[in-house]
Write an enzyme that holds these catalytic residues in place. Sequence first.
Site, short mmCIF file in Angstrom:
data_model
loop_
_atom_site.label_atom_id
_atom_site.label_comp_id
_atom_site.label_asym_id
_atom_site.label_seq_id
_atom_site.Cartn_x
_atom_site.Cartn_y
_atom_site.Cartn_z
N HIS A 198 33.17 28.53 36.34
CA HIS A 198 32.12 28.81 37.33
C HIS A 198 32.61 28.59 38.76
CE1 HIS A 198 31.40 24.57 38.36
NE2 HIS A 198 31.71 24.34 37.09
N HIS B 51 47.05 37.34 39.91
CA HIS B 51 47.28 37.57 38.49
C HIS B 51 47.08 36.24 37.76
CE1 HIS B 51 50.05 39.57 35.24
NE2 HIS B 51 49.10 38.82 34.69
#
Length: 205
Positions: A131, A140
């Site tokens: 979250h 990446h």
Amino acid sequence: MKNVIIIGTGGHAKVVADIVKLSNDNLIGFLTSDKTITSFLGKPVLGLDTEYKKFKDAHFIIAVGDSDARKRISGLMADVKWYTAIHPKSIVSKTDTIIGEGTVISANAVVNSCSKIGNHCIINTNCSVEHDNMIKSFSHISVGAMLGGNVTVGMGTWVGIGATVKNGITICDNCLIGAGAVVVKDIETPGIYVGIPAKYTNKYI
């Protein structure tokens, strides 16, 4: 249904092609910088990546693992429709979560609530973005990497396979976090970081 052209003919392009098909969109073919390739995965290579303007009605996605290459290619492609590839077996929260254009989210990846993923990122297989994360463009997050809550990953940063980033950590732009590394402190200087806990090194191990 969207008509999709993939930029690239390497390993990551195979992953993206699979996501396009599973999403029930139409993969027209590929563009590449390699003049010798005429077909890929049973689909035509339609030309060089510089010839994208021929395909005005298509959606494009850059399927190249290298962050600098994705940034360079996207900067050369003006006024195109970008395709965002989200694998149907990924879990992406619908609670204030933003996924940027041209980003790839692979199978079994989890992106939890209130996270913001930038443009042309890769959120790879089996990784976890908790979250309130901020993953900036061209980053990446590799296979099996785990990011705790409230993590910020800078632009163009690569978090390696199986790496772990502690809650609340900020990693600056243009870093490489080695495979299996554990990041427990903010990283403020671009470079390569490896080990447990992750420390700066001048060479990749």
